[in-house]
Write an enzyme that holds these catalytic residues in place. Sequence first.
Site, mmCIF file in Angstrom:
data_model
loop_
_atom_site.group_PDB
_atom_site.id
_atom_site.type_symbol
_atom_site.label_atom_id
_atom_site.label_comp_id
_atom_site.label_asym_id
_atom_site.label_seq_id
_atom_site.Cartn_x
_atom_site.Cartn_y
_atom_site.Cartn_z
ATOM 1 N N GLY A 144 -25.694 -77.699 17.473
ATOM 2 C CA GLY A 144 -24.529 -76.815 17.514
ATOM 3 C C GLY A 144 -23.607 -77.013 16.316
ATOM 4 N N GLY A 150 -20.862 -85.132 22.274
ATOM 5 C CA GLY A 150 -19.564 -84.626 21.824
ATOM 6 C C GLY A 150 -19.699 -83.634 20.688
ATOM 7 N N LEU A 151 -20.856 -82.975 20.634
ATOM 8 C CA LEU A 151 -21.060 -81.890 19.661
ATOM 9 C C LEU A 151 -20.856 -82.335 18.217
ATOM 10 C CD1 LEU A 151 -19.537 -79.101 21.892
ATOM 11 C CD2 LEU A 151 -21.948 -79.401 21.351
ATOM 12 N N CYS A 171 -18.182 -74.917 26.390
ATOM 13 C CA CYS A 171 -17.118 -75.692 25.750
ATOM 14 C C CYS A 171 -15.799 -75.300 26.391
ATOM 15 C CB CYS A 171 -17.006 -75.339 24.268
ATOM 16 S SG CYS A 171 -18.486 -75.603 23.350
ATOM 17 N N VAL A 191 -30.928 -72.986 30.848
ATOM 18 C CA VAL A 191 -29.585 -73.455 31.074
ATOM 19 C C VAL A 191 -29.195 -74.507 30.048
ATOM 20 C CG1 VAL A 191 -29.687 -73.099 33.571
ATOM 21 C CG2 VAL A 191 -30.372 -75.311 32.673
HETATM 22 C C1 FMN Z 1 -28.757 -85.092 23.303
HETATM 23 C C2 FMN Z 1 -28.565 -83.644 23.591
HETATM 24 C C3 FMN Z 1 -27.757 -82.863 22.755
HETATM 25 C C4 FMN Z 1 -27.538 -81.496 23.012
HETATM 26 N N1 FMN Z 1 -26.786 -80.759 22.158
HETATM 27 C C5 FMN Z 1 -26.629 -79.415 22.376
HETATM 28 C C6 FMN Z 1 -25.885 -78.590 21.460
HETATM 29 O O1 FMN Z 1 -25.397 -79.044 20.418
HETATM 30 N N2 FMN Z 1 -25.728 -77.271 21.768
HETATM 31 C C7 FMN Z 1 -26.289 -76.709 22.900
HETATM 32 O O2 FMN Z 1 -26.134 -75.521 23.120
HETATM 33 N N3 FMN Z 1 -27.033 -77.462 23.755
HETATM 34 C C8 FMN Z 1 -27.209 -78.788 23.521
HETATM 35 N N4 FMN Z 1 -27.965 -79.548 24.393
HETATM 36 C C9 FMN Z 1 -28.584 -78.899 25.585
HETATM 37 C C10 FMN Z 1 -30.067 -78.573 25.357
HETATM 38 O O3 FMN Z 1 -30.238 -77.675 24.267
HETATM 39 C C11 FMN Z 1 -30.691 -77.962 26.634
HETATM 40 O O4 FMN Z 1 -29.971 -76.801 26.991
HETATM 41 C C12 FMN Z 1 -30.663 -78.916 27.824
HETATM 42 O O5 FMN Z 1 -30.871 -80.245 27.413
HETATM 43 C C13 FMN Z 1 -31.698 -78.551 28.917
HETATM 44 O O6 FMN Z 1 -33.016 -78.596 28.414
HETATM 45 P P1 FMN Z 1 -33.975 -79.919 28.549
HETATM 46 O O7 FMN Z 1 -33.953 -80.340 29.994
HETATM 47 O O8 FMN Z 1 -35.336 -79.467 28.063
HETATM 48 O O9 FMN Z 1 -33.385 -80.956 27.673
HETATM 49 C C14 FMN Z 1 -28.179 -80.906 24.144
HETATM 50 C C15 FMN Z 1 -28.999 -81.691 24.978
HETATM 51 C C16 FMN Z 1 -29.213 -83.027 24.717
HETATM 52 C C17 FMN Z 1 -30.120 -83.831 25.629
#
Ligand code: FMN
Length: 308
Positions: free
Chosen positions: A49, A75-76, A134, A195
């Site tokens: 992000g 924390g983005l 957010c 999600v």
């Molecule tokens: C360490 C980490 C960092 C993430 N950073 C972002 C992000 O910057 N922006 C965003 O939209 N989602 C972020 N996500 C969410 C993931 O893109 C995804 O939506 C979520 O983890 C569910 O998918 P998964 O179960 O396959 O991980 C992050 C997830 C993780 C685990």
Amino acid sequence: MSRVVDLSVDIAGIPLKNPVIAASGTFGYGVEFEDVVELGKLGGFVVKGLSKEPMSGNPPPRLWETAAVMLNAIGLQNIGAQAFLEEKMPRLLEINNIVVITNVFGYTREDYEETIDILNQGEGIAAYELNVSCPNTSRGGLQFGSDPRSLDEVVAAARRIARRPLIVKLSPNVTSIAEMAYVAQEAGADALSLVNTFVAMAIDPESRRPRVANVTAGLSGPAIKPIAVRMVYDAAHAVKIPVIGMGGISTPEDVIEYMLAGATAVQIGTASYWDPCATEKIVDGIEQWCRDHHVTRIEDLVGGMQLE
Ligand SMILES: Cc1cc2nc3c(=O)[nH]c(=O)nc-3n(C[C@H](O)[C@H](O)[C@H](O)COP(=O)(O)O)c2cc1C
């Protein structure tokens, strides 16, 4: 005889060679993965992000894992949209045949507008994915993605500025995902992704301290999959635009499950932490699955769950 399988799908006018996209926050800026994953083999990838200004994120510990889930409160942290265009995009432009999606977030509507405005100046970006999980600081900290009015406002503003297709990434921390999906569509989203992580927390009984310094964190990984599949099903029935499903995908069968629930494409997040090659392996796996099940065109599976 090995059958030819058509894995291609279309998301808001973006042709993808297959439905497998690496999820934001789990795949760096793409370039960090080029030695372990053949980037051109993926349907696409979403970069971490991006915000208007660089951000250093939360203090550690920021991650906690068990066999079935990960809790994160990064924390983005990110380098900022301008630095992404200057430091990361030039390398990505040298790699043929890849689809780069930039994930965008902010704390006010103006943050989103300004970040998209910066990214509009760059080349080689296929689409924007709007992270609405957010807090909206100008409306008292309620998440954009949990409040229909804030969601409508931020999506409409982003749509006005964006010169590329807009994917709105929905928060699962809502009462009615169908309602939020519909609001995003009506405000101008070209596609939805869902999600994002579920708000969660964990405490270490020995130290009595939270496992993650931020106290609350985002839950992801295999344990969330059944809830996320249900949400994708509900969202896909509420809108006409394509839906990208994610949450806990770690096998080719998981991808098929999401597509049967109504997803046109999927994203893979936490699985890349556990196996950096997961995305590429899953592309091979879905091709084999289609061959084994005499599916010649994967898009035919979308929404194909049988009720009787
Ligand atoms: C360490 C980490 C960092 C993430 N950073 C972002 C992000 O910057 N922006 C965003 O939209 N989602 C972020 N996500 C969410 C993931 O893109 C995804 O939506 C979520 O983890 C569910 O998918 P998964 O179960 O396959 O991980 C992050 C997830 C993780 C685990």
